[in-house]
Design a protein around this motif. Structure first.
Motif, PDB file in Angstrom:
ATOM      1  N   MET A  72       0.923  -1.103   0.063  1.00 20.33           N
ATOM      2  CA  MET A  72       0.004   0.038  -0.004  1.00 20.33           C
ATOM      3  C   MET A  72       0.833   1.464   0.106  1.00 20.33           C
ATOM      4  N   ILE A  73       0.307   2.146  -0.725  1.00 20.41           N
ATOM      5  CA  ILE A  73       1.122   3.520  -0.829  1.00 20.41           C
ATOM      6  C   ILE A  73       0.112   4.762  -0.316  1.00 20.41           C
ATOM      7  N   GLY A  74       0.719   5.731   0.358  1.00 21.07           N
ATOM      8  CA  GLY A  74       0.085   6.977   0.796  1.00 21.07           C
ATOM      9  C   GLY A  74      -0.125   6.825   2.208  1.00 21.07           C
ATOM     10  N   ASN A  75      -1.091   7.829   2.437  1.00 24.95           N
ATOM     11  CA  ASN A  75      -1.565   8.081   3.891  1.00 24.95           C
ATOM     12  C   ASN A  75      -3.429   8.182   3.794  1.00 24.95           C
ATOM     13  N   PRO A  76      -3.943   7.329   4.553  1.00 23.96           N
ATOM     14  CA  PRO A  76      -5.380   7.670   4.223  1.00 23.96           C
ATOM     15  C   PRO A  76      -5.897   8.906   4.840  1.00 23.96           C
ATOM     16  N   THR A  77      -5.157   9.588   5.690  1.00 22.92           N
ATOM     17  CA  THR A  77      -5.690  10.931   6.281  1.00 22.92           C
ATOM     18  C   THR A  77      -5.231  12.141   5.261  1.00 22.92           C
ATOM     19  N   GLN A  78      -4.503  11.854   4.153  1.00 21.54           N
ATOM     20  CA  GLN A  78      -4.047  12.830   3.418  1.00 21.54           C
ATOM     21  C   GLN A  78      -4.739  12.883   1.982  1.00 21.54           C
ATOM     22  N   THR A  79      -5.645  13.811   1.865  1.00 28.97           N
ATOM     23  CA  THR A  79      -6.499  13.828   0.456  1.00 28.97           C
ATOM     24  C   THR A  79      -5.660  14.231  -0.670  1.00 28.97           C
ATOM     25  N   LEU A  80      -6.092  13.840  -1.639  1.00 25.27           N
ATOM     26  CA  LEU A  80      -5.160  14.060  -2.960  1.00 25.27           C
ATOM     27  C   LEU A  80      -6.558  14.990  -3.956  1.00 25.27           C
ATOM     28  N   LEU A  81      -6.469  16.457  -4.298  1.00 17.65           N
ATOM     29  CA  LEU A  81      -7.422  16.719  -5.212  1.00 17.65           C
ATOM     30  C   LEU A  81      -6.856  17.040  -6.448  1.00 17.65           C
ATOM     31  N   VAL A  82      -7.589  16.337  -7.323  1.00 20.19           N
ATOM     32  CA  VAL A  82      -7.203  16.014  -8.734  1.00 20.19           C
ATOM     33  C   VAL A  82      -8.310  17.070  -9.594  1.00 20.19           C
ATOM     34  N   ILE A  83      -7.697  18.054  -9.987  1.00 19.46           N
ATOM     35  CA  ILE A  83      -8.409  19.197 -10.854  1.00 19.46           C
ATOM     36  C   ILE A  83      -8.028  18.812 -12.490  1.00 19.46           C
ATOM     37  N   GLU A  84      -9.081  18.010 -13.176  1.00 24.23           N
ATOM     38  CA  GLU A  84      -8.665  17.392 -14.336  1.00 24.23           C
ATOM     39  C   GLU A  84      -9.955  17.338 -15.133  1.00 24.23           C
ATOM     40  N   ASP A  85      -9.978  18.048 -16.100  1.00 25.95           N
ATOM     41  CA  ASP A  85     -11.162  17.952 -17.043  1.00 25.95           C
ATOM     42  C   ASP A  85     -11.358  16.581 -18.050  1.00 25.95           C
ATOM     43  N   SER A  86     -10.203  16.178 -18.247  1.00 26.70           N
ATOM     44  CA  SER A  86     -10.027  14.852 -19.144  1.00 26.70           C
ATOM     45  C   SER A  86     -10.412  13.363 -18.324  1.00 26.70           C
ATOM     46  N   ASP A  87     -11.765  13.110 -18.964  1.00 31.38           N
ATOM     47  CA  ASP A  87     -12.049  11.778 -18.374  1.00 31.38           C
ATOM     48  C   ASP A  87     -11.036  10.816 -18.667  1.00 31.38           C
ATOM     49  N   GLU A  88     -10.487  10.926 -19.754  1.00 30.46           N
ATOM     50  CA  GLU A  88      -9.292   9.645 -20.062  1.00 30.46           C
ATOM     51  C   GLU A  88      -7.979   9.804 -19.130  1.00 30.46           C
ATOM     52  N   ASP A  89      -7.512  11.073 -18.947  1.00 27.88           N
ATOM     53  CA  ASP A  89      -6.553  11.268 -18.235  1.00 27.88           C
ATOM     54  C   ASP A  89      -6.757  10.847 -16.759  1.00 27.88           C
ATOM     55  N   PHE A  90      -8.274  11.174 -16.143  1.00 27.23           N
ATOM     56  CA  PHE A  90      -8.380  10.862 -14.932  1.00 27.23           C
ATOM     57  C   PHE A  90      -8.688   9.270 -14.755  1.00 27.23           C
ATOM     58  N   GLU A  91      -9.147   8.605 -15.605  1.00 23.45           N
ATOM     59  CA  GLU A  91      -9.238   7.076 -15.757  1.00 23.45           C
ATOM     60  C   GLU A  91      -7.996   6.451 -15.528  1.00 23.45           C
ATOM     61  N   ALA A  92      -6.725   7.163 -16.406  1.00 27.25           N
ATOM     62  CA  ALA A  92      -5.634   6.542 -16.280  1.00 27.25           C
ATOM     63  C   ALA A  92      -4.991   6.526 -14.994  1.00 27.25           C
ATOM     64  N   LEU A  93      -5.173   7.771 -14.308  1.00 23.36           N
ATOM     65  CA  LEU A  93      -4.730   7.941 -13.011  1.00 23.36           C
ATOM     66  C   LEU A  93      -5.322   6.987 -11.952  1.00 23.36           C
ATOM     67  N   CYS A  94      -6.612   6.687 -12.177  1.00 25.50           N
ATOM     68  CA  CYS A  94      -7.367   5.869 -11.252  1.00 25.50           C
ATOM     69  C   CYS A  94      -6.972   4.744 -11.483  1.00 25.50           C
ATOM     70  N   ARG A  95      -6.559   3.967 -12.655  1.00 20.55           N
ATOM     71  CA  ARG A  95      -6.258   2.796 -12.875  1.00 20.55           C
ATOM     72  C   ARG A  95      -4.927   2.553 -12.280  1.00 20.55           C
ATOM     73  N   VAL A  96      -3.801   3.493 -12.434  1.00 20.00           N
ATOM     74  CA  VAL A  96      -2.473   3.370 -11.787  1.00 20.00           C
ATOM     75  C   VAL A  96      -2.758   3.446 -10.118  1.00 20.00           C
ATOM     76  N   ILE A  97      -3.416   4.303  -9.689  1.00 18.46           N
ATOM     77  CA  ILE A  97      -3.802   4.568  -8.286  1.00 18.46           C
ATOM     78  C   ILE A  97      -4.281   3.115  -7.464  1.00 18.46           C
ATOM     79  N   TYR A  98      -5.286   2.322  -8.313  1.00 17.21           N
ATOM     80  CA  TYR A  98      -5.929   1.127  -8.080  1.00 17.21           C
ATOM     81  C   TYR A  98      -4.820   0.029  -7.994  1.00 17.21           C
ATOM     82  N   ARG A  99      -4.076   0.072  -8.938  1.00 24.20           N
ATOM     83  CA  ARG A  99      -2.897  -1.096  -9.294  1.00 24.20           C
ATOM     84  C   ARG A  99      -1.904  -0.933  -8.109  1.00 24.20           C
ATOM     85  N   GLN A 100      -1.589   0.440  -7.664  1.00 27.58           N
ATOM     86  CA  GLN A 100      -0.511   0.690  -6.949  1.00 27.58           C
ATOM     87  C   GLN A 100      -0.976   0.701  -5.242  1.00 27.58           C
TER      88      GLN A 100
END
Length: 151
Positions: free
Chosen positions: A1-29
């Motif tokens: 597991m990576i990260g800290n459950p008490t530290q929030t990441l705010l993603v300001i991104e209009d591209s659904d494709e780029d956000f989906e790519a980010l989510c896939r990597v976040i899930y995998r890691q």
């Protein structure tokens, strides 16, 4: 597991494709940080200032780090960055710009506003995934972020 459950990441991104790519990597890691997304600058400012649909601080917690696209509809990322870095309540939040703009003026303006990093989005999907992995490994695993504090 990576990260800290008490530290929030705010993603300001209009591209659904780029956000989906980010989510896939976040899930995998197996990133444990809570992730929130705003799709334009106005929504991001509502999120940060608890206005509009984000009036409840529970639905819009203070981010520990912001991943910001510059080319957003409406209020663009440059304006959002300027507002964040001029506000005493938000200026210590690390902002990582993640954009397709390689314009030297954009890079200069962003560093003038003290962005923590300026990352170019690769067009190639394989490089995009590698870049996102690098962001996650560095910003959510190695770096010690300021503790999230309530406003």
């Amino acid at each position: 597991m990576i990260g800290n459950p008490t530290q929030t990441l705010l993603v300001i991104e209009d591209s659904d494709e780029d956000f989906e790519a980010l989510c896939r990597v976040i899930y995998r890691q197996a990133v444990v940080n809570p992730i929130f997304r705003c799709t334009d600058g106005d929504e991001a400012l509502d999120f940060l200032y608890h206005t509009g649909p984000y009036g409840d601080a529970e639905t819009a917690p203070r981010p520990s780090i912001i991943l910001l696209d510059l080319n957003l509809p409406g209020t663009d990322g440059r304006e959002v960055l300027e507002q964040i870095k001029q506000d005493e309540n938000f200026k210590t939040i690390p902002v990582v710009v993640f954009t397709t703009s390689s314009n030297p003026k954009d890079i200069e303006i962003c560093y003038r506003y003290c962005v923590a990093s300026y990352i170019l989005k690769p067009i190639d999907i394989k490089r995009l995934v590698q870049t996102i992995q690098g962001f996650i490994n560095y910003w959510l695993d190695l770096v010690i972020l300021p503790d999230a504090v309530s406003n």
